[in-house]
Scaffold this motif. Structure first.
Motif, short mmCIF file in Angstrom:
data_model
loop_
_atom_site.label_atom_id
_atom_site.label_comp_id
_atom_site.label_asym_id
_atom_site.label_seq_id
_atom_site.Cartn_x
_atom_site.Cartn_y
_atom_site.Cartn_z
N THR A 12 -28.67 39.82 -55.28
CA THR A 12 -28.88 40.19 -53.81
C THR A 12 -29.37 38.75 -53.09
OG1 THR A 12 -30.93 40.89 -54.75
CG2 THR A 12 -29.54 42.62 -53.78
N ASN A 13 -28.99 38.70 -51.81
CA ASN A 13 -29.18 37.54 -51.26
C ASN A 13 -29.08 35.94 -51.86
OD1 ASN A 13 -29.92 39.42 -49.14
ND2 ASN A 13 -32.04 39.59 -49.91
N GLY A 14 -27.95 36.12 -52.57
CA GLY A 14 -27.54 34.71 -53.34
C GLY A 14 -28.56 34.30 -54.51
N VAL A 15 -29.35 35.34 -54.82
CA VAL A 15 -30.23 35.03 -56.09
C VAL A 15 -29.89 36.13 -57.07
CG1 VAL A 15 -32.78 34.82 -57.20
CG2 VAL A 15 -32.03 34.21 -54.65
N HIS A 52 -25.27 21.43 -56.56
CA HIS A 52 -25.59 20.34 -55.65
C HIS A 52 -26.27 21.06 -54.26
CE1 HIS A 52 -25.20 16.94 -58.05
NE2 HIS A 52 -23.85 17.12 -58.44
N THR A 53 -25.73 22.37 -54.07
CA THR A 53 -26.05 22.77 -52.79
C THR A 53 -27.39 23.90 -53.29
OG1 THR A 53 -24.36 24.55 -53.17
CG2 THR A 53 -23.90 22.89 -51.70
N SER A 54 -27.55 23.99 -54.40
CA SER A 54 -28.72 24.93 -54.61
C SER A 54 -30.13 24.28 -54.35
CB SER A 54 -28.45 25.41 -56.10
OG SER A 54 -29.97 25.90 -56.58
N LYS A 55 -31.02 25.02 -53.79
CA LYS A 55 -32.43 24.29 -53.58
C LYS A 55 -33.21 24.53 -54.78
CE LYS A 55 -35.87 26.25 -50.77
NZ LYS A 55 -36.20 27.35 -50.90
N ALA A 72 -31.90 33.48 -61.37
CA ALA A 72 -30.93 32.44 -61.64
C ALA A 72 -30.27 32.18 -60.14
CB ALA A 72 -29.72 32.97 -62.69
N ASP A 73 -30.05 30.87 -59.83
CA ASP A 73 -29.23 30.49 -58.67
C ASP A 73 -27.83 30.35 -59.19
OD1 ASP A 73 -31.65 30.00 -56.90
OD2 ASP A 73 -32.18 28.59 -58.53
N ILE A 74 -27.65 30.07 -60.27
CA ILE A 74 -26.14 29.92 -60.96
C ILE A 74 -26.13 30.41 -62.33
CG2 ILE A 74 -24.57 28.30 -61.79
CD1 ILE A 74 -26.25 26.07 -59.76
N HIS A 105 -22.59 32.75 -57.57
CA HIS A 105 -22.36 31.47 -58.22
C HIS A 105 -22.40 31.84 -59.96
CE1 HIS A 105 -22.51 29.39 -54.61
NE2 HIS A 105 -23.59 29.70 -54.50
N LEU A 106 -21.53 32.83 -60.23
CA LEU A 106 -21.32 32.89 -61.55
C LEU A 106 -20.07 32.35 -62.01
CD1 LEU A 106 -22.31 36.13 -63.69
CD2 LEU A 106 -19.88 35.33 -63.50
N TYR A 107 -20.01 31.55 -63.06
CA TYR A 107 -18.85 30.89 -63.48
C TYR A 107 -18.66 30.85 -65.18
CZ TYR A 107 -19.64 29.21 -58.89
OH TYR A 107 -20.03 29.26 -57.48
#
Ligand SMILES: Cc1cc2nc3c(=O)[nH]c(=O)nc-3n(C[C@H](O)[C@H](O)[C@H](O)COP(=O)(O)OP(=O)(O)OC[C@H]3O[C@@H](n4cnc5c(N)ncnc54)[C@H](O)[C@@H]3O)c2cc1C
Ligand code: FES
Lengths: 415, 104
Positions: free
Chosen positions: A221-224, A146-149, A237-239, A128-130
């Motif tokens: 790693t692992n989405g984080v 929206h999908t991030s916790k 960062a999640d995003i 999720h890097l944009y």
């Protein structure tokens, strides 16, 4: 001798955004009777970019530049999802992504710019890097959000795009951190007082803006993602949104042998060194008579005004590009309007309409010459500044900083 | 649905129908000459300047401070001036006539 342009003449435009689209419609206004073909690799109907970082994160409707019907009405041939690969100046053709060629009599480059993705170690491991330049980019950011916790968003770069995005994501309820490499935000474009204003504004709204943060590594790693700076500080960062600047799309022009200098070099009619090829908008390096130097601008004003000038020139009129640049930015409830180019200033004067108010204007001078004005929540200062810069008016500086003197031309000038 | 009539600076009459969005967007979508809407409707460019006939001013409401400030030094502004990106289309506007303002 000028060319004879007829109903059979073809004007091809590469890039259908603010510059290209405005050029197409201006050409019709100027009386161009031939074909107009617009090409863009973006499949979306051309839209306004400024809302992307401001309102588009929460409001999913793109703000189109012109309705689909208007292209038909004006007989403008809009080709979306088509990449232009090369220009052949000898044959006067362009080659498209499907391998076919298209002939032109006049060619306009409105190729704009793309975001810089900095060479940070491990950046390819990030999830999720944009960047943020297109509607598609914002779509990705919105979905990820929206999908991030945890909704922790780290923004690299404290320029206008980074700061506007921070404000928009905060509004959606995210936790936002902005990391800026310089010692202050907006360092390249404004005076320190403005940087302070926006630092405070973001702090008041709960966004963490940190300066002197040089990001050197990202570890995903692992989405984080862990964002790591030279001073060893780390941010989860999640995003991650990248807003560190742009690079001009000048490769097509370059390989066709057009002169490039910090952008495609054009004269005061937006013409390149080939009399049949024009360039407009973010991709150009053009002469500004008012400031007596060449500039590259990233603004809607420049894209639209150069489009008008190029359209007139293509129709054999003799326009000259001589506009004072202007720009705006919206963050939270603050409306910033800027006019002029502040580079080279040696004095700034600050005017606050009332004490404690957020109605502020900063006036940039080089000796007695007004170069630029940044107005926050103060359109009057913006329009007055525009007039003063245009006219080269001599301003009584002591009156300018005295808020009991109204912002009116005859009150502020030496008579 | 509202019928909105624009009179251009060279005196052409263009009548359009709109249901939502701003009057500026309706004009731009239909290429009404003289209304450019460069800033996309955020009150930053003043390229959507119109004059509202006095008898229709109750329908559109009055210009906000920011609109008047933006038009402060505009030679063609008067008490009937509005930036039409700030006028939302609704049934209440039905039948209004807007004169597109001149510009330099
Ligand atoms: C998020 C964001 C917020 C902004 N906010 C503001 C603001 O508040 N105020 C302001 O004044 N400006 C703002 N800007 C800047 C403004 O949007 C730009 O200055 C403007 O878009 C420039 O228009 P352009 O047509 O020159 O280039 P672009 O908008 O970059 O368009 C270039 C087009 O060319 C196409 N293209 C390039 N190469 C090819 C090829 N080979 N084949 C086919 N197509 C090609 C691209 O797909 C693109 O659509 C903002 C920009 C962004 C991204
Ligand atoms: S569209 Fe820019 S002020 Fe109305």
């Amino acid at each position: 001798m000028s060319d004879i342009l007829t109903k059979e003449s073809i004007c091809v435009v590469i890039g259908a955004s603010h510059a290209g689209v405005n050029l197409a419609f201006s050409l019709r206004k100027e009386g161009w009777e031939g074909s107009i073909l617009l090409f863009d690799k973006d499949p979306e109907i051309p839209y306004h970019r400024p809302p992307l970082s401001k309102t588009y994160l929460s409001n999913e409707e793109v703000n189109v530049l012109k309705s689909a019907e208007s292209y038909q009405k004006e007989n403008i041939n809009l080709n979306l999802g088509v990449l232009v690969r090369s220009i052949n100046r000898t044959d006067k053709t362009i080659m498209l992504s499907d391998g076919t060629n298209q002939a032109y009599d006049k060619l306009v480059l409105a190729t704009g710019a793309r975001p810089i993705i900095p060479p940070i170690s491990g950046i390819e491991t990030a999830t999720h890097l944009y960047p943020l330049r297109t509607a598609e980019d914002v779509g990705h950011i919105r979905n990820a959000f929206h999908t991030s916790k945890n909704k922790r968003v780290v923004i690299l770069g404290g320029g206008y795009i980074g700061l506007e995005t921070a404000a928009s994501i905060k509004k959606l309820g995210g936790t936002v951190t902005v990391l800026e490499r310089e010692t202050r935000i907006l360092a390249r474009v404004t005076a320190p007082e403005m940087s302070d204003f926006f630092m405070n504004l973001h702090a008041e709204n709960g966004v963490e803006v940190l300066t002197d943060k040089n990001v050197t590594a990202i570890n995903g790693t692992n989405g984080v993602n862990m964002v790591i700076c030279t001073d060893e500080s780390q941010f989860e960062a999640d995003i991650i949104v990248i807003g560190v600047g742009i690079r001009v799309n000048s490769e097509l022009a370059n390989s066709a042998g057009l002169v490039i200098e910090n952008g495609i070099l054009v004269d005061e009619t937006a013409c390149t060194n080939d009399k049949d090829i024009f360039a407009i908008g973010d991709c150009t390096f053009h002469y500004n008579p008012h400031y007596n130097r060449h500039v590259r601008l990233e603004s809607v004003q420049n894209a639209v005004d150069q489009a008008k000038v190029a359209a007139a020139a293509i129709c054999d009129k003799h326009p000259v590009y001589n506009t004072i640049p202007w720009f705006w930015s919206d963050q939270y409830d603050a409306k910033l309007q800027m006019v002029g180019l502040s580079e080279g200033y040696n004095e700034t004067l600050i005017r606050k309409e009332e004490s404690e108010s957020t109605k502020i204007s900063i006036w940039y001078f080089k000796d007695d010459i007004l170069l630029a004005v940044d107005a926050i929540n103060n359109p009057k200062a913006f329009v007055l500044g525009t007039k003063f810069i245009k006219d080269g008016s001599k301003i009584d500086k002591s009156k300018l900083v005295d808020v009991s003197v109204p912002l009116k031309p005859d009150e502020l000038l030496f008579l | 649905m509202a019928k909105i009539t624009f009179i251009t600076t060279d005196n052409k009459t263009i009548t359009l129908e709109g249901t939502s969005g701003s009057v500026m967007q309706l004009a731009v979508d239909n290429s009404v000459p003289g209304i450019d809407g460069d800033c996309g409707g955020v009150c930053s460019c003043a390229t959507c300047h119109v004059h509202v006939a006095p008898e229709h001013q109750t329908k559109t409401g009055e210009a906000t401070e920011i609109e008047t400030d933006m038009l402060e030094l505009n030679d063609y502004a008067n008490e009937q001036s509005r930036l039409c990106c700030q006028i939302e289309i609704s049934d209440a506007l039905d039948g209004i006539v807007l004169q597109v303002a001149e510009s330099d």
